[in-house]
Motif scaffolding. Structure first.
Motif, PDB file in Angstrom:
ATOM      1  N   THR A 131      -6.384  -0.535  -5.232  1.00  0.00           N
ATOM      2  CA  THR A 131      -5.438  -1.267  -6.074  1.00  0.00           C
ATOM      3  C   THR A 131      -4.887  -2.493  -5.344  1.00  0.00           C
ATOM      4  OG1 THR A 131      -4.842   0.787  -7.181  1.00  0.00           O
ATOM      5  CG2 THR A 131      -3.337  -1.064  -7.455  1.00  0.00           C
ATOM      6  N   LEU A 132      -4.482  -2.306  -4.105  1.00  0.00           N
ATOM      7  CA  LEU A 132      -3.945  -3.412  -3.319  1.00  0.00           C
ATOM      8  C   LEU A 132      -5.019  -4.472  -3.074  1.00  0.00           C
ATOM      9  CD1 LEU A 132      -1.714  -4.772  -1.662  1.00  0.00           C
ATOM     10  CD2 LEU A 132      -2.388  -3.345   0.267  1.00  0.00           C
ATOM     11  N   LEU A 133      -6.207  -4.052  -2.683  1.00  0.00           N
ATOM     12  CA  LEU A 133      -7.286  -5.004  -2.443  1.00  0.00           C
ATOM     13  C   LEU A 133      -7.647  -5.774  -3.714  1.00  0.00           C
ATOM     14  CD1 LEU A 133      -9.558  -2.858  -0.108  1.00  0.00           C
ATOM     15  CD2 LEU A 133      -8.093  -4.781   0.551  1.00  0.00           C
ATOM     16  N   ALA A 134      -7.658  -5.101  -4.847  1.00  0.00           N
ATOM     17  CA  ALA A 134      -7.952  -5.774  -6.116  1.00  0.00           C
ATOM     18  C   ALA A 134      -6.883  -6.820  -6.426  1.00  0.00           C
ATOM     19  CB  ALA A 134      -8.043  -4.749  -7.250  1.00  0.00           C
ATOM     20  N   TYR A 135      -5.615  -6.489  -6.166  1.00  0.00           N
ATOM     21  CA  TYR A 135      -4.515  -7.430  -6.397  1.00  0.00           C
ATOM     22  C   TYR A 135      -4.676  -8.663  -5.508  1.00  0.00           C
ATOM     23  CZ  TYR A 135       0.201  -9.361  -6.585  1.00  0.00           C
ATOM     24  OH  TYR A 135       1.273 -10.212  -6.731  1.00  0.00           O
ATOM     25  N   LEU A 136      -4.971  -8.448  -4.236  1.00  0.00           N
ATOM     26  CA  LEU A 136      -5.129  -9.566  -3.307  1.00  0.00           C
ATOM     27  C   LEU A 136      -6.280 -10.481  -3.735  1.00  0.00           C
ATOM     28  CD1 LEU A 136      -4.669  -7.670   0.083  1.00  0.00           C
ATOM     29  CD2 LEU A 136      -3.007  -9.168  -1.044  1.00  0.00           C
TER      30      LEU A 136
END
Length: 121
Positions: A92-97
């Motif tokens: 989720t965090l990587l997708a947001y970044l």
């Protein structure tokens, strides 16, 4: 930005439990300070990246990915790169970044400090 370039920056926001000596965030904060970097501890000492009074170069996440994501979503400060310590990233965090084209590196500042001492200018 590569780890070598990150370690030549001046100011770091270390996000995590910087007050607990058993935590990686505390160790990173202390070692950065010992080496002459400017450090802003976020999480236990400052509640938000937005509370940092000066410019920051690097945001170092040493916290659970969901908490890191929330802090980044609320962030209004400029920075050059985000470092994701081991365990601080998830899909989720990587997708947001990636979606927001935020520069980041999955790595470890402790390794960076040992491999790439900051060059004095």
């Amino acid at each position: 930005m590569e780890l070598k370039e990150i370690m030549q920056q001046r100011s770091f926001a270390v996000v995590g439990d910087t007050l607990n000596e058993a935590k990686t965030a505390h160790e990173i904060k202390e070692k950065l300070l010992q080496r002459g970097y400017t450090v802003y501890p976020v999480g236990k000492e400052l509640a938000s990246l937005n509370e940092i009074p000066d410019e920051i170069d690097i945001i170092d996440l040493c916290i659970h990915p969901a908490k890191g994501l929330k802090l980044l979503q609320e962030n209004e400060k400029d920075y050059k790169c985000i470092v994701l310590q081991p365990g601080a990233a998830d899909e989720t965090l990587l997708a947001y970044l990636k979606e927001h084209q935020m520069p980041y590196l999955e790595g470890c500042l402790l390794v960076g400090m040992s491999l790439y001492p900051r060059e004095e200018t």
